[in-house]
Write an enzyme that holds these catalytic residues in place. Structure first.
Site, PDB file in Angstrom:
ATOM      1  CB  SER A 117      -0.838  -0.008   1.070  1.00  0.00           C
ATOM      2  OG  SER A 117      -1.529   1.259   1.324  1.00  0.00           O
ATOM      3  CE1 TYR A 141      -4.096  -2.177   5.582  1.00  0.00           C
ATOM      4  CE2 TYR A 141      -3.783   0.092   4.850  1.00  0.00           C
ATOM      5  CZ  TYR A 141      -4.091  -1.071   4.418  1.00  0.00           C
ATOM      6  OH  TYR A 141      -4.152  -1.456   3.085  1.00  0.00           O
ATOM      7  CE  LYS A 145      -1.958  -4.520   3.446  1.00  0.00           C
ATOM      8  NZ  LYS A 145      -2.409  -5.849   2.945  1.00  0.00           N
TER       9      LYS A 145
END
Ligand code: NAD
Length: 323
Positions: A117, A141, A145
Site C-alpha cells: 500500500s 495498518y 503492510k
C-alpha cells in the site's frame, strides 16, 4: 492451466483480479474467510472458505488445487480500525501472511504477489512518490503492510520465494462489464460514499478539511481503477513466471484529484447533487499523495486504461445503481 491461490479473492480488488486471471487463462482459486468479502463475488473459479492463519487449511487448498503461485490480498484494511485494534491487525495481516509464506515454502510454491500500500510511505515530503522514497508507516495498518514487505524479503532469503509487492494508491471504480464492484461495510472510501450520498442512501458526505494548501483547499489523492489494478496483478505473475527478480511497484494513476474534484465528477456522471457536511481536518491526513507508476509501466508493461476520474466514477455509479 496454471492455478493461482487468490487469498482475499472474495473482496473488492481480489474479485476483480480473479476475473482478470480467468480471462488470461489462469485458474483462480479463491481462499477467503468471508469476514469482509462476499460469496457472490467469487464467480471465476473454485472457492475455499478458510482463514489465512490456518496453516492446514492453506496446505490442503494448495495440494488439492496444485497451486503454483499466490496472490495475497487477504487483510483487514481500515486505518482507523487499526488504530483502535492494533492487535487484531497484526494478528490478521502479519501472522496471516507469515502463515501463508511458511506453508508456501514447505509446499514448494515460490511465487507471491502481495497487496502492499501507499500507506507504507507515511506522509512523504514531496510528490509524486516513487519506489525509492523512504517507507515509514504512520498507522498500525500501514505497519502491517511494511512488515509484510520485510517478511517477503526474509522468506526469499530462507526459501527462495520470489515476490512482487504492489503498492496501490486508492483503488476505485467497478468492473466495466458491471459484474463486480465495491461493497464494503462499513464503507470508508470517498467515491462510494459520495455516490451513496448522491443516491440518498446515506444522509451526506463528510468532508474533512477545507483549508489545506491545495488548489481548492481539500486533500489530493491518486485514484486508480480496480480493473487496472487487476491487470497489474496478472502482469506481475507473468513477470515472476518469466524469472523476474523480487521487487516492488507503485500502482497509481499518477494524477492527483482533490476531494472537491471527486465530488464534482460524481455529480457530473450521476446528474445528482452530493450533499456535503464540511468539518475540520482529520489528524494524520496527508495533504497530497500521488504516485509515479513509471516503474510498473516500464518493467511490467502495465498500461492502465480505466484510471481517468470520469471512467472511475461512471463505472462505480453504474455498479451502485444496480444494487
Ligand atoms: N482498497 C484500497 O484502496 C487498497 C489500497 C492499498 C492496499 N489495499 C490492500 O489490498 C487488499 C485488498 O483490499 P480490498 O479493498 O479488496 O479489501 P476487501 O476487504 O474488500 O478484501 C479483503 C478480503 O480479505 C478477506 N480476509 C481478511 N482477513 C482474512 C483472513 N484472516 N483469512 C481469509 N480471508 C481474509 C476478507 O474477507 C475480504 O474478502 C488488502 O490487503 C488491502 O490492505 C487496498
Amino acid at each position: 492451466m496454471s492455478s493461482v491461490l487468490v487469498t482475499g479473492g472474495a473482496g473488492y480488488i481480489g474479485s476483480h483480479t480473479a476475473k482478470a486471471l480467468a480471462a488470461e487463462g489462469f485458474q483462480p482459486i479463491v481462499f477467503d474467510n468471508l469476514f469482509r468479502g462476499h460469496r457472490w463475488a467469487v464467480k471465476y473459479g473454485p472457492f475455499v472458505e478458510g482463514d489465512i492463519r490456518d496453516a492446514e487449511a492453506i496446505r490442503s487448498a494448495m495440494r488439492e488445487h496444485q497451486i503454483e503461485s499466490i496472490i495475497h490480498f487477504a487483510a483487514l484494511a481500515y486505518v482507523g480500525e487499526s488504530v483502535e485494534q492494533p492487535g487484531l491487525y497484526f494478528s490478521n495481516n502479519v501472522e496471516g501472511l507469515r502463515t501463508v509464506l511458511q506453508v508456501a515454502s514447505e509446499e514448494g510454491v515460490d511465487k507471491v504477489v502481495f497487496s502492499s500500500s501507499c500507506t507504507t510511505y507515511g506522509n512523504p515530503e514531496r510528490v509524486p512518490i516513487d519506489e525509492s522514497f523512504p517507507q515509514s508507516a504512520v498507522s498500525p495498518y500501514g505497519d502491517t503492510k511494511l512488515i509484510g514487505e520485510h517478511l517477503l524479503r526474509w522468506f526469499e532469503t530462507s526459501s527462495g520465494t520470489r515476490s512482487v509487492a504492489l503498492r496501490y494508491f486508492n483503488a476505485s471504480g467497478a468492473d466495466p462489464d458491471g459484474e463486480l464492484g465495491e461493497d464494503h461495510d462499513p464503507e470508508t472510501h470517498l467515491i462510494p460514499n459520495a455516490i451513496l450520498a448522491a443516491m440518498g442512501r446515506i444522509p451526506s458526505l463528510s468532508l474533512f478539511g477545507t483549508d489545506y494548501p491545495t488548489r481548492d483547499g481539500t486533500n489530493v489523492r491518486d485514484y486508480v481503477h480496480v480493473s487496472d489494478l487487476a491487470s497489474a496483478h496478472v502482469a506481475s505473475l507473468r513477470y515472476l513466471m518469466e524469472g523476474g527478480a523480487s521487487t516492488a511497484f507503485n500502482l497509481g494513476s499518477e494524477t492527483g484529484s482533490s476531494v472537491r474534484e471527486v465530488i464534482s465528477m460524481v455529480e457530473s456522471v450521476s446528474g445528482k447533487a452530493v450533499p456535503v457536511v464540511e468539518g475540520p481536518r482529520r489528524a494524520g491526513d496527508a495533504i497530497a499523495l500521488y504516485a509515479s507508476a513509471l516503474k510498473a509501466k516500464n518493467d511490467l508493461g502495465w498500461n492502465p486504461v480505466h484510471s481517468d476520474l470520469r471512467t472511475i466514477c461512471q463505472t462505480a455509479w453504474r455498479w451502485h445503481s444496480t444494487r
